[in-house]
Design an enzyme around this catalytic site. Structure first.
Site, PDB file in Angstrom:
ATOM      1  N   HIS A  17       0.844  -1.209   0.000  1.00 25.78           N
ATOM      2  CA  HIS A  17       0.000   0.000   0.000  1.00 25.78           C
ATOM      3  C   HIS A  17       0.878   1.257   0.000  1.00 25.78           C
ATOM      4  O   HIS A  17       0.643   2.197  -0.758  1.00 25.78           O
ATOM      5  CB  HIS A  17      -0.861   0.067   1.267  1.00 25.78           C
ATOM      6  CG  HIS A  17      -1.926  -0.980   1.373  1.00 25.78           C
ATOM      7  ND1 HIS A  17      -2.115  -1.739   2.509  1.00 25.78           N
ATOM      8  CD2 HIS A  17      -2.885  -1.371   0.495  1.00 25.78           C
ATOM      9  CE1 HIS A  17      -3.143  -2.552   2.329  1.00 25.78           C
ATOM     10  NE2 HIS A  17      -3.624  -2.358   1.109  1.00 25.78           N
ATOM     11  N   LYS A  41     -18.525  -5.719   8.151  1.00 27.24           N
ATOM     12  CA  LYS A  41     -17.333  -6.564   8.305  1.00 27.24           C
ATOM     13  C   LYS A  41     -16.396  -5.957   9.352  1.00 27.24           C
ATOM     14  O   LYS A  41     -15.771  -4.919   9.087  1.00 27.24           O
ATOM     15  CB  LYS A  41     -16.622  -6.691   6.945  1.00 27.24           C
ATOM     16  CG  LYS A  41     -15.513  -7.707   6.926  1.00 27.24           C
ATOM     17  CD  LYS A  41     -14.937  -7.833   5.529  1.00 27.24           C
ATOM     18  CE  LYS A  41     -13.580  -8.470   5.537  1.00 27.24           C
ATOM     19  NZ  LYS A  41     -12.834  -8.193   4.307  1.00 27.24           N
ATOM     20  N   ARG A  90      -1.793  -6.007  -8.340  1.00 24.30           N
ATOM     21  CA  ARG A  90      -0.703  -6.941  -8.021  1.00 24.30           C
ATOM     22  C   ARG A  90      -0.565  -8.027  -9.071  1.00 24.30           C
ATOM     23  O   ARG A  90       0.520  -8.339  -9.538  1.00 24.30           O
ATOM     24  CB  ARG A  90      -0.948  -7.595  -6.653  1.00 24.30           C
ATOM     25  CG  ARG A  90      -0.824  -6.661  -5.484  1.00 24.30           C
ATOM     26  CD  ARG A  90      -1.382  -7.275  -4.242  1.00 24.30           C
ATOM     27  NE  ARG A  90      -2.803  -7.555  -4.409  1.00 24.30           N
ATOM     28  CZ  ARG A  90      -3.628  -7.923  -3.443  1.00 24.30           C
ATOM     29  NH1 ARG A  90      -3.161  -8.112  -2.235  1.00 24.30           N
ATOM     30  NH2 ARG A  90      -4.901  -8.135  -3.685  1.00 24.30           N
ATOM     31  N   SER A 127      -3.202  -7.681   2.944  1.00 27.25           N
ATOM     32  CA  SER A 127      -3.476  -7.525   4.381  1.00 27.25           C
ATOM     33  C   SER A 127      -3.959  -8.848   4.968  1.00 27.25           C
ATOM     34  O   SER A 127      -3.584  -9.212   6.089  1.00 27.25           O
ATOM     35  CB  SER A 127      -4.535  -6.439   4.611  1.00 27.25           C
ATOM     36  OG  SER A 127      -4.056  -5.193   4.183  1.00 27.25           O
TER      37      SER A 127
END
Ligand code: PNS
Length: 161
Positions: A17, A41, A90, A127
């Site tokens: 990030h 969440k 990515r 993450s």
């Protein structure tokens, strides 16, 4: 002023990030790192904890600030006069999903999304993976800022007690 947003959950922020934020900060007058408040969440870290970690690790970038948002990203962009959404990509799999969101966001608002290829050094970092490894005592220190590694260790050590 050209302002862009780097949105995400940042639960927690990783070196991947940070690399995107740092590179984006060279291209815009201001970057807003925007943390999604997701009512449905619960994360490992609260939104306030994520903001605090982000504010600390982005301090070296003088044109980067952090904020939180709820609801549609494009509404946050409109309210904050944001010209572009920056997304790190990515792997090819990221692109499929990101393309759909970019097209939806453009259709809703006319705001452009710019894709930035992740530095290959960070292409396997997420993450979720970081949390999984840290949970079982693995060393994540090469992949996250020192502060984040410390907070992960503390959080999981407290959970083991
Ligand atoms: O780090 P993440 O979880 O991959 O980030 C996803 C995020 C926060 C960028 C995305 O879920 C988002 O923009 N959510 C806000 C709600 C929204 O605008 N949804 C419509 C997207 S087309």
């Amino acid at each position: 002023m050209r302002r862009a947003v780097c949105p995400g959950s940042f639960d927690p922020v990783t070196n991947g990030h940070l690399d995107i934020v740092g590179r984006a900060s060279l291209m815009f007058d201001e970057i807003v790192v925007a943390v999604l408040i997701n009512q449905s969440k619960a994360g490992l870290f609260t939104v306030d904890e994520r903001l605090e970690m982000l504010a600390t690790v982005t301090k070296p970038y003088t044109n980067v600030r952090v904020d939180a948002f709820q609801g549609l990203l494009v509404d946050f962009c409109r309210a904050h006069d944001v010209t572009a959404i920056i997304k790190g990509v990515r792997v090819a799999g990221d692109f499929d999903y990101e393309l759909q969101m970019a097209q939806m966001n453009y259709g809703l608002s006319g705001i452009e999304t710019l894709f930035m290829p992740t530095n290959p050094k960070y292409s396997f970092i997420s993450s979720s993976l970081i949390k999984e490894v840290a949970k079982w005592g693995g060393d994540v220190s090469p992949h996250v800022p020192d502060l984040v590694a410390k907070r992960l260790q503390e959080r999981f050590a407290a959970a083991r007690k």
